[in-house]
Design a protein around this motif. Structure first.
Motif, PDB file in Angstrom:
ATOM      1  N   TYR A  48       0.808  -1.213   0.000  1.00  0.00           N
ATOM      2  CA  TYR A  48       0.000   0.000   0.000  1.00  0.00           C
ATOM      3  C   TYR A  48       0.845   1.268   0.000  1.00  0.00           C
ATOM      4  O   TYR A  48       0.337   2.331  -0.374  1.00  0.00           O
ATOM      5  CB  TYR A  48      -1.003   0.067   1.169  1.00  0.00           C
ATOM      6  N   GLY A  49       2.125   1.188   0.410  1.00  0.00           N
ATOM      7  CA  GLY A  49       2.984   2.364   0.319  1.00  0.00           C
ATOM      8  C   GLY A  49       2.469   3.518   1.157  1.00  0.00           C
ATOM      9  O   GLY A  49       2.004   3.342   2.272  1.00  0.00           O
ATOM     10  N   TYR A  50       2.534   4.702   0.594  1.00  0.00           N
ATOM     11  CA  TYR A  50       2.122   5.897   1.320  1.00  0.00           C
ATOM     12  C   TYR A  50       0.598   5.990   1.402  1.00  0.00           C
ATOM     13  O   TYR A  50      -0.125   5.542   0.518  1.00  0.00           O
ATOM     14  CB  TYR A  50       2.644   7.152   0.613  1.00  0.00           C
ATOM     15  N   SER A  51       0.132   6.614   2.439  1.00  0.00           N
ATOM     16  CA  SER A  51      -1.289   6.936   2.524  1.00  0.00           C
ATOM     17  C   SER A  51      -1.555   8.171   1.669  1.00  0.00           C
ATOM     18  O   SER A  51      -0.635   8.804   1.165  1.00  0.00           O
ATOM     19  CB  SER A  51      -1.688   7.219   3.968  1.00  0.00           C
ATOM     20  N   GLY A  63      -5.813   4.165  -0.059  1.00  0.00           N
ATOM     21  CA  GLY A  63      -6.631   4.812   0.945  1.00  0.00           C
ATOM     22  C   GLY A  63      -8.106   4.531   0.746  1.00  0.00           C
ATOM     23  O   GLY A  63      -8.504   3.757  -0.133  1.00  0.00           O
ATOM     24  N   ASP A  64      -8.916   5.147   1.580  1.00  0.00           N
ATOM     25  CA  ASP A  64     -10.364   4.977   1.511  1.00  0.00           C
ATOM     26  C   ASP A  64     -10.928   5.604   0.246  1.00  0.00           C
ATOM     27  O   ASP A  64     -10.524   6.698  -0.166  1.00  0.00           O
ATOM     28  CB  ASP A  64     -11.033   5.623   2.732  1.00  0.00           C
ATOM     29  N   VAL A  65     -11.860   4.897  -0.369  1.00  0.00           N
ATOM     30  CA  VAL A  65     -12.595   5.397  -1.528  1.00  0.00           C
ATOM     31  C   VAL A  65     -14.063   5.022  -1.311  1.00  0.00           C
ATOM     32  O   VAL A  65     -14.371   4.183  -0.460  1.00  0.00           O
ATOM     33  CB  VAL A  65     -12.084   4.770  -2.855  1.00  0.00           C
ATOM     34  N   GLY A 124     -15.172   1.312  -0.319  1.00  0.00           N
ATOM     35  CA  GLY A 124     -14.160   0.397   0.192  1.00  0.00           C
ATOM     36  C   GLY A 124     -12.771   0.985   0.263  1.00  0.00           C
ATOM     37  O   GLY A 124     -12.583   2.162   0.588  1.00  0.00           O
ATOM     38  N   TRP A 125     -11.781   0.185  -0.122  1.00  0.00           N
ATOM     39  CA  TRP A 125     -10.360   0.512   0.043  1.00  0.00           C
ATOM     40  C   TRP A 125      -9.641   0.334  -1.290  1.00  0.00           C
ATOM     41  O   TRP A 125      -9.749  -0.712  -1.938  1.00  0.00           O
ATOM     42  CB  TRP A 125      -9.732  -0.414   1.084  1.00  0.00           C
ATOM     43  N   TYR A 126      -8.935   1.389  -1.698  1.00  0.00           N
ATOM     44  CA  TYR A 126      -8.131   1.300  -2.917  1.00  0.00           C
ATOM     45  C   TYR A 126      -6.681   1.019  -2.535  1.00  0.00           C
ATOM     46  O   TYR A 126      -6.096   1.770  -1.742  1.00  0.00           O
ATOM     47  CB  TYR A 126      -8.236   2.598  -3.716  1.00  0.00           C
ATOM     48  N   PRO A 127      -6.042  -0.050  -3.067  1.00  0.00           N
ATOM     49  CA  PRO A 127      -4.691  -0.411  -2.649  1.00  0.00           C
ATOM     50  C   PRO A 127      -3.598   0.468  -3.227  1.00  0.00           C
ATOM     51  O   PRO A 127      -2.440   0.360  -2.808  1.00  0.00           O
ATOM     52  CB  PRO A 127      -4.549  -1.848  -3.149  1.00  0.00           C
ATOM     53  N   GLY A 128      -3.929   1.319  -4.187  1.00  0.00           N
ATOM     54  CA  GLY A 128      -2.932   2.185  -4.816  1.00  0.00           C
ATOM     55  C   GLY A 128      -2.565   1.690  -6.201  1.00  0.00           C
ATOM     56  O   GLY A 128      -2.602   0.495  -6.491  1.00  0.00           O
TER      57      GLY A 128
END
Length: 351
Positions: A78-81, A156-158, A161-165
């Motif tokens: 996921y790296g950076y937020s 981050g949050d979308v 749900g959650w987007y992994p980048g």
């Protein structure tokens, strides 16, 4: 685009041998559910070393997720937020449960499995290292058990749900495909991702097929696969993730966007209607004959199982409806026979 984890542009000899020998009993010319079932049988049968959640997964992660630019660090999924507050790497021994440390992210969340993924029982989906990645402790907590949903940019949050980048969405898709292949209805894609399964012949969702096609395989993914496929490694499971070895396998099984074909096999979009037989198979002499009553066969190609073209013949002359490819070395090959827009691909073994 991947920033640090660049797509591997070549396959070294050891890596190539490992892949080729791993798939020697899988019929890679199949498609759809038939190919899914063959690959599932393979990865289940070769999952022979059931590593523990502690210390097994910790130790495996120190081997599989090492920063290619610094052997004293691990890369964090996921790296950076979105705010840029979390680091992309951690010291290789800075693992634990506190702020500033890294822990083990269940990319397929434990609570979404049915039954729940168990970390106490060896061989359960909860201890499968193919779906466990180093993650910043706080970022792991932020993700929680949110389902994957489409987005862009950093993780981050979308909505939904959650987007992994952008850098990690292909990794995630291929991990979720592996978990479904291995554990079936316990790890359904429709439970862990936001998307439609209606375009597919199975329970795969279009979101993961899209991510698999958009985001190429990274160095870390290849390193993880190479480590776990080699049972001489102490914390290796013994099995591989086929969708890392070749993302196009997902396209062969579930259709959707055309993904990267790392083996240079034929596109599944072509029409597979040409009739031909190959004999002897396996071959001991290195000679393989093609028998076909088709008229106008205009191309024969032979590929290694990793996609290197090792033989090509345009407009071959058939005698008594037979043409022979000679002097193949020992190995496993894909033989492609074409007649304009018709073709067939045969798996050939030379002992």
């Amino acid at each position: 685009m991947k920033k640090l984890l660049l797509l591997i542009l070549f396959v070294n000899t050891y890596f190539g041998f490992t892949q080729q020998s791993y798939y020697d009993d899988v019929d890679l010319t199949k498609s759809g559910i038939a190919l899914r079932d063959e690959l599932a049988t393979k990865i289940i049968a070769t999952h022979t070393n059931f590593i523990s959640y502690t210390p097994g997964v910790w130790e495996a992660s120190r081997k599989t997720d090492v920063n290619p630019n610094n052997p004293n660090e691990v890369i964090l999924i996921y790296g950076y937020s979105a705010s840029g507050t979390t680091a992309r790497t951690r010291g290789i021994n800075e693992n634990g449960g506190g702020a500033g440390e890294w822990n083990r992210e269940h990319v397929y969340p434990r609570s979404l499995g049915d039954p729940t993924l168990d970390t106490r029982r060896l061989g359960d989906a909860g201890t499968d290292a193919h779906s466990l990645r180093p993650s910043d402790v706080d970022f792991n907590r932020l993700r929680s058990n949110k389902r994957f949903a489409d987005g862009s940019g950093n993780a981050g949050d979308v909505p939904g749900g959650w987007y992994p980048g952008d850098e990690w969405k292909g990794d995630v898709a291929r991990m979720m495909m592996y978990m479904y292949l291995h554990y079936g209805i316990q790890c359904l894609p429709t439970v862990v991702g936001v998307g439609s399964a209606s375009p597919t012949p199975d329970d795969m969702i279009d979101l993961f097929l899209k991510w698999n096609a958009e985001d190429p395989v990274s160095v870390i993914e290849d390193n993880r696969n190479t480590y776990h496929g080699d049972t001489s490694n102490t914390y290796a499971q013994g099995n591989r993730n086929p969708f890392i070895d070749n993302p196009n396998l997902a396209t062969q099984i579930w259709d959707g966007p055309i993904a990267e074909d790392r083996w240079a096999t034929a596109s599944v979009k072509e029409e597979r209607t040409l009739n031909a037989k190959v004999f002897p198979n396996p071959s001991i002499s290195g000679n393989v004959s093609i028998y076909s009553n088709e008229v106008g066969i205009n191309e024969i190609k032979v590929y290694s199982i990793l996609g290197k073209e090792i033989y090509s013949k345009n407009n071959p002359v058939f005698q008594n409806q037979t043409f022979t490819v000679r002097n193949l070395n020992s190995g496993i090959y894909l033989l492609k026979i074409k007649n304009n827009n018709k073709y067939t691909t045969k798996k050939v073994i030379v002992n």
